[in-house]
Design an enzyme around this catalytic site. Structure first.
Site, short mmCIF file in Angstrom:
data_model
loop_
_atom_site.label_atom_id
_atom_site.label_comp_id
_atom_site.label_asym_id
_atom_site.label_seq_id
_atom_site.Cartn_x
_atom_site.Cartn_y
_atom_site.Cartn_z
N LEU A 150 0.82 -1.22 0.00
CA LEU A 150 0.00 0.00 0.00
C LEU A 150 0.85 1.26 0.00
CD1 LEU A 150 -2.52 -1.07 2.81
CD2 LEU A 150 -3.04 -0.87 0.36
N LYS A 181 7.68 0.98 1.23
CA LYS A 181 8.42 0.45 0.06
C LYS A 181 9.65 1.30 -0.28
CE LYS A 181 4.95 1.05 -2.78
NZ LYS A 181 3.95 1.62 -1.88
N SER A 182 9.41 2.60 -0.51
CA SER A 182 10.50 3.47 -0.96
C SER A 182 11.59 3.58 0.10
CB SER A 182 9.97 4.89 -1.24
OG SER A 182 8.92 4.83 -2.13
N SER A 231 1.79 -1.56 -7.29
CA SER A 231 1.48 -2.77 -8.09
C SER A 231 0.43 -3.64 -7.40
CB SER A 231 2.76 -3.57 -8.37
OG SER A 231 3.59 -3.73 -7.25
N1 LIG Z 1 -5.00 6.58 -6.69
C1 LIG Z 1 -3.79 6.30 -6.22
N2 LIG Z 1 -3.52 5.06 -5.71
C2 LIG Z 1 -2.28 4.79 -5.25
N3 LIG Z 1 -1.25 5.68 -5.25
C3 LIG Z 1 -1.48 6.92 -5.74
C4 LIG Z 1 -2.75 7.28 -6.23
N4 LIG Z 1 -2.69 8.58 -6.65
C5 LIG Z 1 -1.45 9.01 -6.43
N5 LIG Z 1 -0.72 8.02 -5.88
C6 LIG Z 1 0.73 8.18 -5.62
O1 LIG Z 1 1.38 7.46 -6.67
C7 LIG Z 1 2.23 6.47 -6.14
C8 LIG Z 1 1.88 5.09 -6.71
O2 LIG Z 1 2.35 4.97 -8.02
P1 LIG Z 1 2.68 3.53 -8.58
O3 LIG Z 1 3.20 3.74 -9.95
O4 LIG Z 1 3.52 2.81 -7.61
O5 LIG Z 1 1.23 2.85 -8.63
S1 LIG Z 1 0.82 1.50 -9.34
O6 LIG Z 1 1.89 0.53 -9.14
O7 LIG Z 1 0.62 1.76 -10.77
O8 LIG Z 1 -0.43 1.06 -8.70
C9 LIG Z 1 1.99 6.41 -4.66
O9 LIG Z 1 3.29 6.38 -4.13
P2 LIG Z 1 3.65 5.60 -2.77
O10 LIG Z 1 2.91 6.36 -1.69
O11 LIG Z 1 5.14 5.76 -2.67
O12 LIG Z 1 3.22 4.18 -2.90
C10 LIG Z 1 1.22 7.65 -4.32
O13 LIG Z 1 2.08 8.64 -3.80
N1 LIG Z 2 9.46 0.68 9.41
C1 LIG Z 2 9.00 1.93 9.52
N2 LIG Z 2 8.74 2.43 10.72
C2 LIG Z 2 8.28 3.67 10.85
N3 LIG Z 2 8.04 4.51 9.83
C3 LIG Z 2 8.29 4.06 8.62
C4 LIG Z 2 8.79 2.75 8.38
N4 LIG Z 2 8.93 2.58 7.05
C5 LIG Z 2 8.54 3.75 6.49
N5 LIG Z 2 8.19 4.64 7.43
C6 LIG Z 2 7.69 5.99 7.18
O1 LIG Z 2 6.44 5.83 6.55
C7 LIG Z 2 6.26 6.82 5.57
C8 LIG Z 2 5.93 6.16 4.24
O2 LIG Z 2 7.06 5.45 3.80
P1 LIG Z 2 7.37 5.31 2.24
O3 LIG Z 2 8.65 4.58 2.14
O4 LIG Z 2 7.26 6.63 1.56
O5 LIG Z 2 6.17 4.37 1.78
P2 LIG Z 2 5.72 3.95 0.33
O6 LIG Z 2 6.90 4.10 -0.59
O7 LIG Z 2 5.31 2.53 0.48
O8 LIG Z 2 4.60 4.85 -0.02
C9 LIG Z 2 7.53 7.66 5.54
O9 LIG Z 2 7.30 8.83 6.28
C10 LIG Z 2 8.55 6.78 6.21
O10 LIG Z 2 9.51 7.54 6.89
#
Ligand SMILES: Nc1ncnc2c1ncn2[C@@H]1O[C@H](COP(=O)(O)OS(=O)(=O)O)[C@@H](OP(=O)(O)O)[C@H]1O
Ligand SMILES: Nc1ncnc2c1ncn2[C@@H]1O[C@H](COP(=O)(O)OP(=O)(O)O)[C@@H](O)[C@H]1O
Length: 269
Positions: free
Chosen positions: A83, A88-89, A173
């Site tokens: 989620l 992830k990042s 994904s």
């Molecule tokens: N509708 C919706 N659903 C999920 N995520 C959203 C959406 N709109 C914008 N974002 C932002 O875009 C990041 C996800 O992009 P991805 O390319 O990883 O998505 S996917 O794999 O195609 O589902 C995702 O990044 P992460 O938070 O790092 O996961 C969000 O910041």
């Molecule tokens: N193991 C963890 N414990 C506490 N906070 C975390 C942990 N992993 C990530 N975070 C925090 O959660 C938030 C989301 O992390 P991020 O890596 O951006 O998630 P994603 O790439 O899945 O969207 C960031 O503010 C990050 O610092």
């Protein structure tokens, strides 16, 4: 490939797209939306259908094994899924830094970054390429757009792994079928074990409480459509190579280390 045959009828849409089928052929397979977006639109459809026959795989003189020997490692794809906000990042980034500090050759593809270029949304493409192009190739977050996003990334990741790189990816994904297709693409480009699915399993409540970009708040307010976990599905991996418990209070370093240990155990380097 026999485009009119029963075999193709059983194919998924994007498999047909890879075979350069015209819009109507892809539509016939049931993927009208995907076909309209990604099928060929040239007037000479006959010629378009034959294009695949004119493309021949080129064998390069430097092969994958040579590149891997030189780097002292096996190219692979470490595919982080989960989620938004699951970590992830952050974990992929920590693992990347860890591996680079040990002299490994890596690369990191991240959803947010890739959506600024290779998989940009229509609004980013329109000024340079025009509205029709932007509508056709720009990607949003509907199921078909995510399918194409993951298909493009999957192919790029496979190319990078073929160059011997430890390729880390961080994409939501959400669909099992899309991830399984990438697994297939990566395996076909190298070894079956080259695709390593890492499920960052963090409960939705934890992700939503973190909400670093304020996206969950917007999604709850109905300002973002198709938001994974809120108004769009997330299909958890059934048998990922690695599952990280992102909500158990474990440190980012510890989880990155867990993936590193797994790679060492498999002899990646
Ligand atoms: N509708 C919706 N659903 C999920 N995520 C959203 C959406 N709109 C914008 N974002 C932002 O875009 C990041 C996800 O992009 P991805 O390319 O990883 O998505 S996917 O794999 O195609 O589902 C995702 O990044 P992460 O938070 O790092 O996961 C969000 O910041
Ligand atoms: N193991 C963890 N414990 C506490 N906070 C975390 C942990 N992993 C990530 N975070 C925090 O959660 C938030 C989301 O992390 P991020 O890596 O951006 O998630 P994603 O790439 O899945 O969207 C960031 O503010 C990050 O610092």
């Amino acid at each position: 490939m026999n485009p009119g045959g029963q075999v193709l009828k059983q194919l998924h849409c994007s498999d047909a797209i890879q075979g350069s089928l015209a819009c109507e052929m892809v539509e016939e397979l049931g993927g009208v939306e995907y076909a309209d977006r990604c099928g060929t639109r040239d007037s000479d459809k006959e010629k378009q259908m034959d294009v695949s026959k004119d493309i021949v795989w080129h064998q390069h003189s430097v092969d994958r094994e040579q590149r891997e020997r030189q780097l002292g490692q096996q190219g692979c794809v470490i595919w982080f899924t989960g989620l938004s906000g699951c970590g992830k990042s952050t974990i992929a980034n920590a693992l990347d830094a860890m591996l680079v500090s040990e002299g490994r050759a890596t690369t990191l593809l991240d959803g947010d970054n890739v959506r600024h270029g290779l998989c940009a949304p229509p609004a980013v493409l329109e000024p340079e390429h025009g509205a029709e192009f932007a509508e056709r190739f720009g990607l949003g977050f509907g199921a078909v757009d995510r399918e194409e996003n993951i298909r493009r990334i999957g192919n790029v990741a496979a190319l990078m792994a073929s160059a011997g790189l430890i390729t880390l990816t961080a994409f939501v994904s959400p669909y099992r079928r899309d991830r399984d297709r990438v697994r297939k693409i990566v395996a076909q480009a190298g070894r079956a074990s080259d695709f390593v699915e890492v499920f960052v399993d963090t409960p939705l409540e934890v992700c939503e409480a973190r909400d670093p970009k304020g996206l969950y708040k917007k999604a709850r307010a109905g300002e973002i459509k198709h938001f994974t976990g809120i108004s769009d599905p997330y299909e958890s991996p059934e048998s990922p190579e690695i599952r990280l418990d992102g909500g158990a209070g474990e440190s980012v370093e510890a989880m990155a280390g867990q993936v590193r240990e797994w790679l060492v155990g498999k002899g990646v380097f």
